[in-house]
Design a protein around this motif. Sequence first.
Motif, PDB file in Angstrom:
ATOM      1  N   MET A   1     -48.231  14.432 -48.023  1.00 32.89           N
ATOM      2  CA  MET A   1     -49.469  14.570 -48.789  1.00 32.89           C
ATOM      3  C   MET A   1     -49.371  15.632 -49.886  1.00 32.89           C
ATOM      4  O   MET A   1     -49.967  15.487 -50.954  1.00 32.89           O
ATOM      5  CB  MET A   1     -50.629  14.898 -47.845  1.00 32.89           C
ATOM      6  N   ASN A   2     -48.614  16.714 -49.625  1.00 30.29           N
ATOM      7  CA  ASN A   2     -48.539  17.761 -50.647  1.00 30.29           C
ATOM      8  C   ASN A   2     -47.670  17.370 -51.835  1.00 30.29           C
ATOM      9  O   ASN A   2     -47.544  18.142 -52.793  1.00 30.29           O
ATOM     10  CB  ASN A   2     -48.073  19.087 -50.038  1.00 30.29           C
ATOM     11  N   CYS A   3     -47.065  16.181 -51.777  1.00 25.80           N
ATOM     12  CA  CYS A   3     -46.311  15.657 -52.922  1.00 25.80           C
ATOM     13  C   CYS A   3     -47.058  14.525 -53.628  1.00 25.80           C
ATOM     14  O   CYS A   3     -46.497  13.859 -54.500  1.00 25.80           O
ATOM     15  CB  CYS A   3     -44.936  15.172 -52.476  1.00 25.80           C
ATOM     16  N   ILE A   4     -48.311  14.284 -53.235  1.00 24.08           N
ATOM     17  CA  ILE A   4     -49.166  13.294 -53.903  1.00 24.08           C
ATOM     18  C   ILE A   4     -50.053  14.053 -54.888  1.00 24.08           C
ATOM     19  O   ILE A   4     -50.865  14.906 -54.486  1.00 24.08           O
ATOM     20  CB  ILE A   4     -50.046  12.517 -52.896  1.00 24.08           C
ATOM     21  N   LEU A   5     -49.920  13.767 -56.169  1.00 24.95           N
ATOM     22  CA  LEU A   5     -50.557  14.557 -57.221  1.00 24.95           C
ATOM     23  C   LEU A   5     -51.517  13.683 -58.028  1.00 24.95           C
ATOM     24  O   LEU A   5     -51.100  12.932 -58.910  1.00 24.95           O
ATOM     25  CB  LEU A   5     -49.482  15.144 -58.142  1.00 24.95           C
ATOM     26  N   PRO A   6     -52.813  13.741 -57.754  1.00 27.29           N
ATOM     27  CA  PRO A   6     -53.773  12.940 -58.527  1.00 27.29           C
ATOM     28  C   PRO A   6     -53.972  13.512 -59.932  1.00 27.29           C
ATOM     29  O   PRO A   6     -54.119  14.725 -60.098  1.00 27.29           O
ATOM     30  CB  PRO A   6     -55.076  13.057 -57.713  1.00 27.29           C
TER      31      PRO A   6
ATOM     32  N   SER B   1     -33.225   9.973 -52.132  1.00 27.48           N
ATOM     33  CA  SER B   1     -33.089  10.893 -51.000  1.00 27.48           C
ATOM     34  C   SER B   1     -31.628  11.100 -50.638  1.00 27.48           C
ATOM     35  O   SER B   1     -31.198  12.223 -50.322  1.00 27.48           O
ATOM     36  CB  SER B   1     -33.863  10.359 -49.787  1.00 27.48           C
ATOM     37  N   ARG B   2     -30.855  10.014 -50.688  1.00 29.58           N
ATOM     38  CA  ARG B   2     -29.422  10.133 -50.398  1.00 29.58           C
ATOM     39  C   ARG B   2     -28.748  11.059 -51.397  1.00 29.58           C
ATOM     40  O   ARG B   2     -27.836  11.825 -51.039  1.00 29.58           O
ATOM     41  CB  ARG B   2     -28.767   8.750 -50.435  1.00 29.58           C
ATOM     42  N   LEU B   3     -29.215  11.010 -52.651  1.00 33.72           N
ATOM     43  CA  LEU B   3     -28.673  11.863 -53.705  1.00 33.72           C
ATOM     44  C   LEU B   3     -29.301  13.254 -53.708  1.00 33.72           C
ATOM     45  O   LEU B   3     -28.948  14.087 -54.541  1.00 33.72           O
ATOM     46  CB  LEU B   3     -28.894  11.203 -55.073  1.00 33.72           C
ATOM     47  N   LYS B   4     -30.265  13.471 -52.779  1.00 34.97           N
ATOM     48  CA  LYS B   4     -30.974  14.747 -52.649  1.00 34.97           C
ATOM     49  C   LYS B   4     -31.813  15.089 -53.887  1.00 34.97           C
ATOM     50  O   LYS B   4     -32.063  16.266 -54.191  1.00 34.97           O
ATOM     51  CB  LYS B   4     -29.993  15.883 -52.323  1.00 34.97           C
ATOM     52  N   ILE B   5     -32.249  14.053 -54.599  1.00 31.27           N
ATOM     53  CA  ILE B   5     -33.116  14.245 -55.763  1.00 31.27           C
ATOM     54  C   ILE B   5     -34.552  14.403 -55.281  1.00 31.27           C
ATOM     55  O   ILE B   5     -35.050  13.564 -54.522  1.00 31.27           O
ATOM     56  CB  ILE B   5     -33.008  13.054 -56.740  1.00 31.27           C
ATOM     57  N   PRO B   6     -35.263  15.447 -55.683  1.00 39.04           N
ATOM     58  CA  PRO B   6     -36.643  15.649 -55.232  1.00 39.04           C
ATOM     59  C   PRO B   6     -37.565  14.569 -55.791  1.00 39.04           C
ATOM     60  O   PRO B   6     -37.284  13.970 -56.833  1.00 39.04           O
ATOM     61  CB  PRO B   6     -37.006  17.028 -55.781  1.00 39.04           C
ATOM     62  N   GLN B   7     -38.680  14.352 -55.072  1.00 42.65           N
ATOM     63  CA  GLN B   7     -39.581  13.259 -55.425  1.00 42.65           C
ATOM     64  C   GLN B   7     -41.041  13.681 -55.270  1.00 42.65           C
ATOM     65  O   GLN B   7     -41.382  14.407 -54.343  1.00 42.65           O
ATOM     66  CB  GLN B   7     -39.313  12.058 -54.514  1.00 42.65           C
ATOM     67  N   VAL B   8     -41.861  13.185 -56.184  1.00 42.32           N
ATOM     68  CA  VAL B   8     -43.314  13.335 -56.078  1.00 42.32           C
ATOM     69  C   VAL B   8     -43.945  12.006 -56.434  1.00 42.32           C
ATOM     70  O   VAL B   8     -43.284  11.101 -56.960  1.00 42.32           O
ATOM     71  CB  VAL B   8     -43.868  14.443 -57.005  1.00 42.32           C
ATOM     72  N   LEU B   9     -45.227  11.882 -56.149  1.00 43.53           N
ATOM     73  CA  LEU B   9     -45.987  10.704 -56.563  1.00 43.53           C
ATOM     74  C   LEU B   9     -47.196  11.159 -57.367  1.00 43.53           C
ATOM     75  O   LEU B   9     -47.989  11.976 -56.883  1.00 43.53           O
ATOM     76  CB  LEU B   9     -46.432   9.884 -55.345  1.00 43.53           C
ATOM     77  N   VAL B  10     -47.318  10.682 -58.580  1.00 40.30           N
ATOM     78  CA  VAL B  10     -48.489  10.944 -59.416  1.00 40.30           C
ATOM     79  C   VAL B  10     -49.445   9.764 -59.257  1.00 40.30           C
ATOM     80  O   VAL B  10     -49.092   8.620 -59.570  1.00 40.30           O
ATOM     81  CB  VAL B  10     -48.084  11.133 -60.892  1.00 40.30           C
TER      82      VAL B  10
END
Length: 305
Positions: free
Chosen positions: A257-262, A209-218
């Motif tokens: 929640m919209n970054c949680i990808l089942p 987050s500090r590096l402003k890198i986007p993140q998701v969770l699979v």
Amino acid sequence: MGLPITAGCDTAWNQTRVCSDASHTKMQCLRPLHHSKGERDRMVDELRSFKLSDPDVGQLRCLLYGPVGAGKSSFINSVNNVFQNRTTSGALVASTSGTSFTMTYDTHYIQGRSGEKRLPFAFNDVMGLETQKNGLHPDDIINALKGHLPEGYEFNPFHPLSDQKKEFIQNPSLSDKTHCLVSIVSADKISRMQKDVIDKMKNVRAEASRLKIPQVLVMTMPDMACDVVNKDVKRIFYSKAIKEKMQICSNELGLPMNCILPVKNYHEEGMLDNDMDILILNAMTQIMNFANDYLWNLQQHAIQK
């Protein structure tokens, strides 16, 4: 230019599933999906022809990390299966999940069709996180985020790569750096994850987050967390149990929640499954869009300087 988002294994198979048909029927669809073969092929074609915001980067680099046995390598193979239209094994996967099977930092590219270049995204898989001082040292995940790890680097749980070592990449290019951080967590184990593993993941997320890198969770292995999904993966976004697991992931690791990808990884299947492919392709579409947005933002800031 981004793609439209239609929606936005390594474990024992004898565990008790926690979802029933009753919980399934009481919930409206969380994310409508189109499961036709035509939709699958459309998504494949759009990802094959994805246009990068910065073509000089070559590939969008996605860094996968998470607990041991969550399905990181299996996810890479599952994505590759979809694009090769067959079973593949480019990322080696262990049949048991007690300790990490991935020991080196390697880039996994996705082959294009005959006569085509490789696809515009690549994965880096790292050693799994474990409790206390076991497993991957979090500082090496941060090194990977920043592009300091060389190809083939061998992980040492006790000694992350120091900037004093000759193999440390002192001045990484944008191509060396991570463009999207992908947390991999299994649906059937998220409720039982050790606090120190969760804390390690949070610390890595904080640096990203500090590096402003986007993140998701699979979120993998939904079939192990819900019997309805085990019977019919198309019903995944009708499952109350799966929504609850997604909410736990969001609460524990801090992603919306919209970054949680089942997704359901390929594990024992001998043939490809259209419904599994749709989930995998939806996850990849969101990952690619986020990573490409990151490149675009970097370009805009560079223009302003």
